[in-house]
Motif scaffolding. Structure first.
Motif, PDB file in Angstrom:
ATOM      1  N   MET A   1       0.847  -1.186   0.000  1.00 23.67           N
ATOM      2  CA  MET A   1       0.000   0.000   0.000  1.00 23.67           C
ATOM      3  C   MET A   1       0.885   1.241   0.000  1.00 23.67           C
ATOM      4  N   PRO A   2       0.601   2.188  -0.883  1.00 22.16           N
ATOM      5  CA  PRO A   2       1.402   3.408  -0.919  1.00 22.16           C
ATOM      6  C   PRO A   2       1.291   4.189   0.388  1.00 22.16           C
ATOM      7  N   ASN A   3       2.343   4.883   0.708  1.00 23.73           N
ATOM      8  CA  ASN A   3       2.364   5.703   1.907  1.00 23.73           C
ATOM      9  C   ASN A   3       1.689   7.037   1.605  1.00 23.73           C
ATOM     10  N   TYR A   4       0.540   7.284   2.226  1.00 22.12           N
ATOM     11  CA  TYR A   4      -0.145   8.561   2.053  1.00 22.12           C
ATOM     12  C   TYR A   4      -0.835   8.933   3.345  1.00 22.12           C
ATOM     13  N   THR A   5      -1.158  10.206   3.447  1.00 22.17           N
ATOM     14  CA  THR A   5      -1.924  10.699   4.584  1.00 22.17           C
ATOM     15  C   THR A   5      -3.024  11.607   4.055  1.00 22.17           C
ATOM     16  N   ILE A   6      -4.005  11.845   4.892  1.00 20.03           N
ATOM     17  CA  ILE A   6      -5.019  12.868   4.630  1.00 20.03           C
ATOM     18  C   ILE A   6      -4.699  13.989   5.613  1.00 20.03           C
ATOM     19  N   GLU A   7      -4.430  15.180   5.089  1.00 18.57           N
ATOM     20  CA  GLU A   7      -4.062  16.311   5.935  1.00 18.57           C
ATOM     21  C   GLU A   7      -4.979  17.490   5.654  1.00 18.57           C
ATOM     22  N   GLU A   8      -5.331  18.211   6.714  1.00 22.03           N
ATOM     23  CA  GLU A   8      -6.070  19.457   6.522  1.00 22.03           C
ATOM     24  C   GLU A   8      -5.066  20.572   6.301  1.00 22.03           C
ATOM     25  N   LYS A   9      -5.279  21.343   5.247  1.00 19.62           N
ATOM     26  CA  LYS A   9      -4.394  22.460   4.928  1.00 19.62           C
ATOM     27  C   LYS A   9      -5.203  23.743   4.929  1.00 19.62           C
ATOM     28  N   GLU A  10      -4.537  24.810   5.334  1.00 18.75           N
ATOM     29  CA  GLU A  10      -5.131  26.138   5.202  1.00 18.75           C
ATOM     30  C   GLU A  10      -5.141  26.511   3.721  1.00 18.75           C
ATOM     31  N   SER A  11      -5.988  27.451   3.328  1.00 20.39           N
ATOM     32  CA  SER A  11      -5.968  27.895   1.933  1.00 20.39           C
ATOM     33  C   SER A  11      -4.623  28.572   1.655  1.00 20.39           C
ATOM     34  N   PHE A  12      -4.183  28.485   0.422  1.00 18.73           N
ATOM     35  CA  PHE A  12      -2.936  29.129   0.035  1.00 18.73           C
ATOM     36  C   PHE A  12      -3.002  29.505  -1.438  1.00 18.73           C
ATOM     37  N   ILE A  13      -2.107  30.388  -1.826  1.00 17.71           N
ATOM     38  CA  ILE A  13      -2.078  30.903  -3.188  1.00 17.71           C
ATOM     39  C   ILE A  13      -0.738  30.559  -3.819  1.00 17.71           C
ATOM     40  N   VAL A  14      -0.805  30.092  -5.076  1.00 19.15           N
ATOM     41  CA  VAL A  14       0.387  29.848  -5.873  1.00 19.15           C
ATOM     42  C   VAL A  14       0.327  30.778  -7.077  1.00 19.15           C
ATOM     43  N   LEU A  15       1.406  31.517  -7.278  1.00 19.20           N
ATOM     44  CA  LEU A  15       1.546  32.377  -8.447  1.00 19.20           C
ATOM     45  C   LEU A  15       2.371  31.606  -9.467  1.00 19.20           C
TER      46      LEU A  15
ATOM     47  N   TYR B   1      -6.584  17.213   2.103  1.00 16.94           N
ATOM     48  CA  TYR B   1      -5.757  16.897   0.939  1.00 16.94           C
ATOM     49  C   TYR B   1      -5.180  15.502   1.111  1.00 16.94           C
ATOM     50  N   VAL B   2      -5.190  14.726   0.022  1.00 14.09           N
ATOM     51  CA  VAL B   2      -4.389  13.509  -0.022  1.00 14.09           C
ATOM     52  C   VAL B   2      -2.951  13.977  -0.218  1.00 14.09           C
TER      53      VAL B   2
ATOM     54  N   GLN C   1      -7.879   5.541  -5.457  1.00  9.94           N
ATOM     55  CA  GLN C   1      -8.750   4.367  -5.457  1.00  9.94           C
ATOM     56  C   GLN C   1      -8.816   3.740  -4.060  1.00  9.94           C
ATOM     57  N   GLU C   2      -7.725   3.834  -3.300  1.00  5.85           N
ATOM     58  CA  GLU C   2      -7.670   3.220  -1.973  1.00  5.85           C
ATOM     59  C   GLU C   2      -8.321   4.077  -0.890  1.00  5.85           C
ATOM     60  N   ALA C   3      -8.285   5.382  -1.052  1.00  4.19           N
ATOM     61  CA  ALA C   3      -8.847   6.294  -0.045  1.00  4.19           C
ATOM     62  C   ALA C   3     -10.350   6.388  -0.274  1.00  4.19           C
ATOM     63  N   THR C   4     -11.051   5.311   0.011  1.00  3.75           N
ATOM     64  CA  THR C   4     -12.458   5.188  -0.368  1.00  3.75           C
ATOM     65  C   THR C   4     -13.401   6.105   0.411  1.00  3.75           C
ATOM     66  N   ASP C   5     -12.932   6.682   1.511  1.00  2.00           N
ATOM     67  CA  ASP C   5     -13.768   7.627   2.268  1.00  2.00           C
ATOM     68  C   ASP C   5     -13.686   9.040   1.707  1.00  2.00           C
ATOM     69  N   TYR C   6     -12.826   9.240   0.694  1.00  7.80           N
ATOM     70  CA  TYR C   6     -12.591  10.574   0.139  1.00  7.80           C
ATOM     71  C   TYR C   6     -12.730  10.541  -1.371  1.00  7.80           C
TER      72      TYR C   6
ATOM     73  N   VAL D   1      -9.409  16.918  -1.578  1.00  7.71           N
ATOM     74  CA  VAL D   1     -10.455  15.904  -1.570  1.00  7.71           C
ATOM     75  C   VAL D   1     -11.570  16.311  -0.612  1.00  7.71           C
ATOM     76  N   ILE D   2     -12.715  15.675  -0.785  1.00  8.16           N
ATOM     77  CA  ILE D   2     -13.827  15.858   0.159  1.00  8.16           C
ATOM     78  C   ILE D   2     -14.179  14.505   0.755  1.00  8.16           C
ATOM     79  N   LYS D   3     -14.670  14.525   1.971  1.00  8.09           N
ATOM     80  CA  LYS D   3     -15.112  13.292   2.631  1.00  8.09           C
ATOM     81  C   LYS D   3     -16.434  12.872   2.017  1.00  8.09           C
ATOM     82  N   LYS D   4     -16.526  11.577   1.693  1.00  2.00           N
ATOM     83  CA  LYS D   4     -17.770  11.054   1.087  1.00  2.00           C
ATOM     84  C   LYS D   4     -18.861  10.923   2.124  1.00  2.00           C
TER      85      LYS D   4
END
Length: 159
Positions: free
Chosen positions: A1-15, A97-98, A124-129, A156-159
């Motif tokens: 299984m790939p190593n991933y996390t679900i993290e909450e991030k603040e909004s941010f801007i990329v130029l 975010y995944v 595909q594995e993060a089935t709750d999102y 991502v959003i929670k299903k």
């Protein structure tokens, strides 16, 4: 299984500076060549260096986004500043975010690896999102022990 996390991030801007990807979305070789040519250009002509002078950190953002039914690809930095010649100010929303971490010998290999894992396996594995669109980004964070390290961030959003 790939190593991933679900993290909450603040909004941010990329130029960023961007390009429209003209290859069919299933033409991975064509898309990768367009992206490689674009990155060569922004490194050679100084656009990436110009962005770096405005950045709030040392991260380089490689952003993919659908805009007006076009596949867009951007080189960007996190900043609150703007440049008149920049292609786009990209708003990333606050939320979940995944996050897929990785490292590779080059930034290009890192981006291809974390993007492939994120879209090819993790979503595909993060089935709750669910990924419901919007910009996603690979983030080149630095180098250590001869490797480039970074992460893929997909809202991502929670299903």
């Amino acid at each position: 299984m790939p190593n991933y996390t679900i993290e909450e991030k603040e909004s941010f801007i990329v130029l960023g500076f961007g390009t429209e990807l003209k290859s069919n979305y299933t033409d991975y070789m064509g898309i990768n060549k367009e992206k490689a040519d674009f990155w060569h250009a922004v490194n050679q002509d100084g656009r990436l260096d110009t962005l770096r002078t405005l950045a709030t950190n040392d991260y380089i953002f490689i952003v993919n986004e659908a805009v007006n039914n076009k596949m867009m690809h951007y080189a960007g930095v996190q900043t609150e500043e703007t440049l008149p010649e920049a292609t786009r100010v990209i708003q990333f929303p606050k939320g979940d975010y995944v996050v897929v971490k990785g490292e590779a010998p080059t930034a290009e290999e890192l981006v291809n690896t974390v993007t492939g894992i994120a879209f090819g396996q993790v979503l595909q594995e993060a089935t709750d999102y669910a990924y419901v669109g919007g910009p996603n980004t690979a983030v080149v964070m630095g180098q250590q022990n001869g490797q480039v390290y970074g992460e893929m961030w997909i809202p991502v959003i929670k299903k």
